[in-house]
Write a protein that holds these residues in place. Structure first.
Motif, PDB file in Angstrom:
ATOM      1  N   GLY A  77       0.813  -1.204   0.000  1.00  0.00           N
ATOM      2  CA  GLY A  77       0.000   0.000   0.000  1.00  0.00           C
ATOM      3  C   GLY A  77       0.849   1.257   0.000  1.00  0.00           C
ATOM      4  N   TYR A 116      -1.655  -7.452  -4.477  1.00  0.00           N
ATOM      5  CA  TYR A 116      -2.011  -6.443  -3.489  1.00  0.00           C
ATOM      6  C   TYR A 116      -1.546  -5.061  -3.934  1.00  0.00           C
ATOM      7  CZ  TYR A 116      -3.846  -9.502   0.156  1.00  0.00           C
ATOM      8  OH  TYR A 116      -4.638 -10.363   0.877  1.00  0.00           O
ATOM      9  N   TRP A 129      -4.181  -2.035  -4.375  1.00  0.00           N
ATOM     10  CA  TRP A 129      -3.950  -0.794  -3.625  1.00  0.00           C
ATOM     11  C   TRP A 129      -3.835   0.391  -4.576  1.00  0.00           C
ATOM     12  CZ3 TRP A 129      -5.014   0.438   1.023  1.00  0.00           C
ATOM     13  CH2 TRP A 129      -4.778  -0.397   2.116  1.00  0.00           C
ATOM     14  N   GLY A 184      -9.601  -0.940   1.401  1.00  0.00           N
ATOM     15  CA  GLY A 184      -8.421  -0.941   2.265  1.00  0.00           C
ATOM     16  C   GLY A 184      -8.643  -1.744   3.537  1.00  0.00           C
TER      17      GLY A 184
END
Length: 237
Positions: free
Chosen positions: A29, A170, A174, A231
């Protein structure tokens, strides 16, 4: 590849995979955030947002029965989707609204898949969507952009280990969640200074009679809500 190998690959797509540790999820992230807020990186990474934006226009155009003539992606990160059909009505409104909504909603869908452990399924879903988009691209830069993006997903899904696949997935999700916000803010800044008179929001205002700033607000609320929900799913997973 033999039938056994294809069977194993299909089992991976339908099955679940372990999530990376929370610190790796947060690190992905953070990298995605840097790609969105750092101007030099944003000039490159924004091309991915344009792919999702124009792909959203194109997909909804097809789903609402419009004829999709083609999609162009430009090196300045702008894009153009051309469809034909009734110049007003629900199909045209949904098609015009889909662009800014597509990146955060794709990110939200990706977060749902990752929360359920379907990492390989997410990677292959992205490959299928990019392959479908490639058919409708009508300029060289657009073809190159989609091919490079699709190749990255294909190579990672086919050759990388579980941990690398998870981090890549991921990172991508993100990025879509975070990058869904900035283009909306950029749009309103341009509009405030008299730019972008033919933006999606302004076209929607002419189609519906609803003020363009309210459409911008809808785009922003959708992006922020997707980021908050997606998130939390990523971190909770």
């Amino acid at each position: 590849m033999d039938a056994h190998g294809l069977g194993d690959a299909w089992d991976r797509v339908l099955g679940t995979q372990p999530a990376p540790p929370v610190w790796l999820v947060l690190a992905a992230g953070a990298v995605a955030l840097v790609a969105v807020v750092a101007a030099p990186l944003w000039r490159l990474s924004r091309n991915i947002v344009t792919i999702a934006h124009e792909g959203g226009h194109g997909l909804v155009a097809l789903l609402t029965g419009r004829r999709l003539s083609g999609i162009r992606l430009h090196s300045d990160t702008s894009g153009l989707t051309v469809s034909s059909g009734k110049p007003s009505g629900t199909g045209m409104i949904l098609t015009a609204a889909a662009g800014y909504l597509a990146p955060p909603l794709l990110g939200l869908g990706g977060a749902a898949l990752l929360a359920a452990g379907h990492i390989t399924a997410l990677l292959w879903t992205a490959i299928v969507l990019l392959a479908g988009l490639l058919v409708m691209i009508r300029n060289a830069f657009g073809v190159l952009s989609v091919l490079v993006t699709g190749a990255a997903f294909l190579l990672v899904s086919w050759y990388a280990g579980d941990r690398t696949q998870a981090v890549f997935a991921y990172l991508g999700v993100w990025f879509l969640l975070l990058a869904g916000v900035r283009p909306v803010l950029e749009l309103q800044r341009k509009r405030r200074h008299g730019g972008a008179p033919d933006s999606d929001a302004d076209q929607l205002a002419r189609l519906t009679g609803v003020a363009a700033v309210l459409w911008v607000g809808l785009f922003l609320v959708t992006a922020l809500a997707s980021l908050l929900a997606g998130g939390s799913w990523l971190i909770g997973r």
